[in-house]
Design an enzyme around this catalytic site. Structure first.
Site, short mmCIF file in Angstrom:
data_model
loop_
_atom_site.label_atom_id
_atom_site.label_comp_id
_atom_site.label_asym_id
_atom_site.label_seq_id
_atom_site.Cartn_x
_atom_site.Cartn_y
_atom_site.Cartn_z
N HIS A 234 -0.82 10.61 -2.36
CA HIS A 234 -2.14 10.23 -1.88
C HIS A 234 -3.09 11.41 -1.71
CE1 HIS A 234 -5.16 9.40 1.26
NE2 HIS A 234 -5.25 8.23 0.64
N GLU B 58 -4.39 3.85 -8.33
CA GLU B 58 -5.63 4.44 -7.82
C GLU B 58 -5.76 5.87 -8.33
OE1 GLU B 58 -6.35 4.56 -3.53
OE2 GLU B 58 -8.03 5.91 -3.93
N ASP C 131 -1.17 6.05 -5.66
CA ASP C 131 -2.23 7.03 -5.91
C ASP C 131 -1.72 8.09 -6.88
OD1 ASP C 131 -3.97 6.13 -3.49
OD2 ASP C 131 -1.99 6.54 -2.62
N HIS D 120 0.84 -1.20 0.00
CA HIS D 120 0.00 0.00 0.00
C HIS D 120 0.88 1.25 0.00
CE1 HIS D 120 -2.99 2.69 2.32
NE2 HIS D 120 -3.43 2.58 1.09
N GLU E 125 0.31 -0.79 -4.66
CA GLU E 125 -0.78 0.15 -4.90
C GLU E 125 -0.17 1.54 -4.82
OE1 GLU E 125 -4.10 2.83 -3.33
OE2 GLU E 125 -2.10 2.46 -2.54
#
Ligand code: G3P
Ligand code: MG
Length: 257
Positions: free
Chosen positions: A56, A115, A43, A14, A41
């Site tokens: 993020h 994401e 962002d 993450h 993952e």
């Protein structure tokens, strides 16, 4: 290894291995690779000059020594800031572009969950730019897009029906697997607590939707349990620990949860 599990639950870092290194930085992704993660993952948001950066929040304050919205800075301005704030033991960390992260990960074979952070600002052109970068890096088969903004999820599929898209959720969505299947999603990305909802995992299995759960840190202790329940992937800040757990669960070692 693809994005659907075979012998054990997949482990995706993450924001990289963000439990150990500044989140969403090259150091964090390098560490996730080194720890043996199956994927990461990350962002993405857009800068003032239209570059895709990996961060993020919509603002830089929490993770850097700068102040203000990402969208109000050019890439060159952001590159001058220090993004080490979540792990100051790292003396310096840069904000990476998506292209830089792809360059690092292309030779590794890891899955990349991109994401799309279109919840606050819609960032016109973000989806197109990201898909172009993915194609240029020849990562189409290894990238799974996701977003809490389901208009964005749909838009990705409009642009490329072959793209892999996971629908992201917090809590409280009624019969989420049916909803995602109806919208043509390729996977469901729920906050970990969703697995408690009636028939959640059974419905996802019936609909052939891989379940990739994420946590906000505190939920990490529940990850062994959801691995036993058969989720496809866990998105964790601590890939090393969860890889060990995933192996143990696969071997049938009783978990202490
Ligand atoms: O994609 C899973 C997870 O990252 C979603 O929440 O807020 O950490 O981006 P957030
Ligand atoms: Mg995220």
């Amino acid at each position: 290894m693809g994005f659907v599990k075979e012998d054990r639950t997949l482990v995706w870092g993450h924001r990289g291995a963000s439990g150990y290194a500044p989140e969403n930085t090259i150091q964090s992704f390098e560490l996730a690779v080194k720890q043996g993660a199956d994927g990461v993952e990350l962002d993405v948001q857009l800068t003032k000059d239209g570059k895709i950066v990996v961060i993020h929040d919509e603002w830089v304050d929490r993770v850097s020594d700068g102040r203000g919205w990402v969208k109000d800075y050019t890439l060159a301005e952001l590159k001058k800031m220090n993004f080490n704030r979540t792990h100051p033991e790292y003396k310096r960390a840069e904000i990476p572009t998506l292209e830089e992260v792809y360059e690092l990960l292309a030779p590794t074979g890891l899955t990349v969950n991109v994401e799309l952070k279109t919840g606050v600002f819609f960032y016109p052109g973000l989806v197109e730019k990201v898909m172009k970068a993915t194609a240029k890096a020849q990562m189409e088969e290894r990238v799974i897009y996701s977003s809490f903004n389901h208009y964005t999820c749909r838009y990705v599929h409009e642009k490329d029906p072959q793209a892999l898209v996971g629908f992201l959720f917090g809590d409280g969505i009624y019969r989420a697997p049916d909803y995602v299947a109806e919208l043509g999603g390729n996977a469901i990305h729920p906050m970990i607590s969703n697995v408690q909802y009636p028939d959640f995992l059974a419905d996802a299995a019936r609909l052939d939707l891989p379940v990739n759960v994420w946590t906000t840190g505190q939920g990490e202790s529940m990850l062994p349990l959801v691995m036993e329940m058969g989720v496809n992937a866990v998105i964790t800040n601590y890939p090393d620990r969860m890889l060990k757990t995933a192996e143990e669960v696969a071997k049938g070692v009783k978990q202490n949860v």
